[in-house]
Design a protein around this motif. Structure first.
Motif, mmCIF file in Angstrom:
data_model
loop_
_atom_site.group_PDB
_atom_site.id
_atom_site.type_symbol
_atom_site.label_atom_id
_atom_site.label_comp_id
_atom_site.label_asym_id
_atom_site.label_seq_id
_atom_site.Cartn_x
_atom_site.Cartn_y
_atom_site.Cartn_z
ATOM 1 N N THR A 7 0.611 -0.782 0.292
ATOM 2 C CA THR A 7 0.498 -0.265 -0.441
ATOM 3 C C THR A 7 1.122 1.235 -0.617
ATOM 4 O O THR A 7 2.327 0.340 1.151
ATOM 5 C CB THR A 7 -0.772 0.084 1.581
ATOM 6 O OG1 THR A 7 -0.480 0.100 1.970
ATOM 7 C CG2 THR A 7 -1.658 -1.339 1.023
ATOM 8 N N VAL A 31 -1.762 -0.624 -3.769
ATOM 9 C CA VAL A 31 -2.428 0.166 -3.445
ATOM 10 C C VAL A 31 -2.418 1.269 -3.270
ATOM 11 O O VAL A 31 -0.764 2.053 -2.118
ATOM 12 C CB VAL A 31 -3.229 -0.691 -2.272
ATOM 13 C CG1 VAL A 31 -4.437 0.379 -2.259
ATOM 14 C CG2 VAL A 31 -3.413 -2.427 -2.915
ATOM 15 N N ASP A 32 -2.416 2.280 -3.795
ATOM 16 C CA ASP A 32 -2.915 3.901 -4.023
ATOM 17 C C ASP A 32 -3.853 4.864 -4.302
ATOM 18 O O ASP A 32 -4.842 4.172 -4.797
ATOM 19 C CB ASP A 32 -1.474 4.541 -4.126
ATOM 20 C CG ASP A 32 -1.051 5.061 -3.632
ATOM 21 O OD1 ASP A 32 -1.537 6.167 -3.289
ATOM 22 O OD2 ASP A 32 0.353 5.574 -3.040
ATOM 23 N N ARG A 48 -12.082 1.609 1.798
ATOM 24 C CA ARG A 48 -11.221 0.297 1.868
ATOM 25 C C ARG A 48 -11.817 -1.016 1.662
ATOM 26 O O ARG A 48 -11.280 -1.512 1.150
ATOM 27 C CB ARG A 48 -11.150 0.501 4.064
ATOM 28 C CG ARG A 48 -9.698 1.438 4.454
ATOM 29 C CD ARG A 48 -9.939 1.656 5.897
ATOM 30 N NE ARG A 48 -11.101 1.885 6.917
ATOM 31 C CZ ARG A 48 -11.634 2.863 6.806
ATOM 32 N NH1 ARG A 48 -10.898 3.840 6.487
ATOM 33 N NH2 ARG A 48 -12.559 3.125 7.647
ATOM 34 N N ALA A 51 -10.996 -1.440 -1.920
ATOM 35 C CA ALA A 51 -9.624 -1.420 -1.429
ATOM 36 C C ALA A 51 -9.598 -3.033 -1.625
ATOM 37 O O ALA A 51 -8.729 -4.418 -2.272
ATOM 38 C CB ALA A 51 -8.670 -0.530 -0.919
ATOM 39 N N VAL A 68 2.681 -1.863 4.211
ATOM 40 C CA VAL A 68 1.436 -1.277 4.907
ATOM 41 C C VAL A 68 2.507 -0.230 4.786
ATOM 42 O O VAL A 68 2.972 0.613 5.785
ATOM 43 C CB VAL A 68 1.198 -1.591 5.689
ATOM 44 C CG1 VAL A 68 -0.649 -0.283 5.487
ATOM 45 C CG2 VAL A 68 0.726 -2.925 5.684
#
Length: 289
Positions: A7, A31-32, A48, A51, A68
């Motif tokens: 992330t 993930v961004d 969230r 995601a 993370v």
């Protein structure tokens, strides 16, 4: 080669970690909020959830590790967004990924903390407890009472909370008992886009006055090398650790605070743990033999 979720993969330290993993031949699902494999806003419950849905669709088998790194820096007036990203953006995603990580048998998780956890004063303990319990609304109400200090206090509280959550989970049957190694890395000031923006703002003098004994900022690439070690077989016996990489700030401010002796009040808990029936792969006691 393995499969990893990262992330905050589109910039800063997350981008550097992704580049190292890909360079070594691994598959990375980033993930961004923009510019990544999974685009999602981790500051909202809906974001969230989205995601998590995307990640579980893209990782349909064992997951070898997760890094993370997504997070927000301190900013007054955005305390709610900050704690949602920095705390729930970690805990909710990792909890959802845990079955995939357990399926790998020897997965590694690196949670990005911060040395602000040990260098920021006046952080309310009750706010930290609320955040560990997932009560972001209650924590924000407490933090906003800090006035001009609410931004730094919220940032430090979020990083303390996420480190405590990670350490508690790290030694549990659900995580360590499933072969998942969870550890925390706590960087000091690293030359990321966030730090560059701070150095070009009205807070530049405050940022430059922050004590760093080595007298230089870290780089994303240096932190990525540490993360790679924490994802490697070298970390097979590393569980629940907080690795501080900050140019010496923590040691300067708290030279006698760590290591510290075991408080007497913890002896009953220690005794209970020592005499539990050992499970497969678990050491039965704390003896030095």
């Amino acid at each position: 080669m393995g499969t990893y979720v990262v992330t905050g993969a589109a910039s800063g330290m997350g981008e550097a970690v992704s580049a190292r993993l890909i360079g070594d031949g691994h598959t990375v699902v980033g993930v961004d909020i923009a510019g990544s494999d999974v685009t999602a806003d981790l500051s909202t419950s809906e974001g969230r959830s989205d995601a998590i849905t995307q990640l579980l669709a893209k990782v349909d088998g064992p997951l070898d590790g997760a890094v993370v790194a997504a997070g927000m820096g301190p900013k007054q007036g955005r305390e709610r967004t900050l704690v949602e990203v920095n705390v729930l953006g970690v805990t909710e995603i990792l909890t959802a990924l845990r079955p995939r990580l357990a399926a790998a048998g020897n997965a590694k998780v690196v949670v990005f903390g911060s040395n602000s956890t040990t260098s920021t004063p006046l952080v309310p303990r009750v706010a930290i407890r609320r955040l560990v319990d997932g009560d972001t609304e209650g924590a924000v109400r407490i933090l906003q009472r800090r006035g001009p200090l609410s931004g730094p206090a919220a940032y430090a509280a979020s990083k303390i909370a996420v480190a405590r959550w990670a350490r508690r989970q790290a030694v549990s049957d659900e995580w360590a008992g499933s072969g998942i190694r969870v550890n925390v890395i706590a960087p000091g000031p690293v030359m990321t886009p966030l730090l560059r923006s701070q150095l070009s703002s009205s807070t530049a003098s405050q940022v430059r006055s922050f004590p760093v004994p080595i007298r230089e900022f870290g780089t994303p690439e240096q932190l990525a090398e540490w993360v790679m070690t924490m994802l490697s077989p070298a970390a097979d016996f590393m569980v629940g650790a907080v690795v501080t990489v900050d140019g010496g700030t923590e040691a300067l401010l708290r030279p006698n605070s760590w290591p510290t002796r075991l408080p007497v009040r913890l002896l009953p808990r220690m005794a209970w743990t020592m005499y539990r029936a050992p499970k497969k792969g678990r050491v039965a006691d704390y003896s030095d033999s």
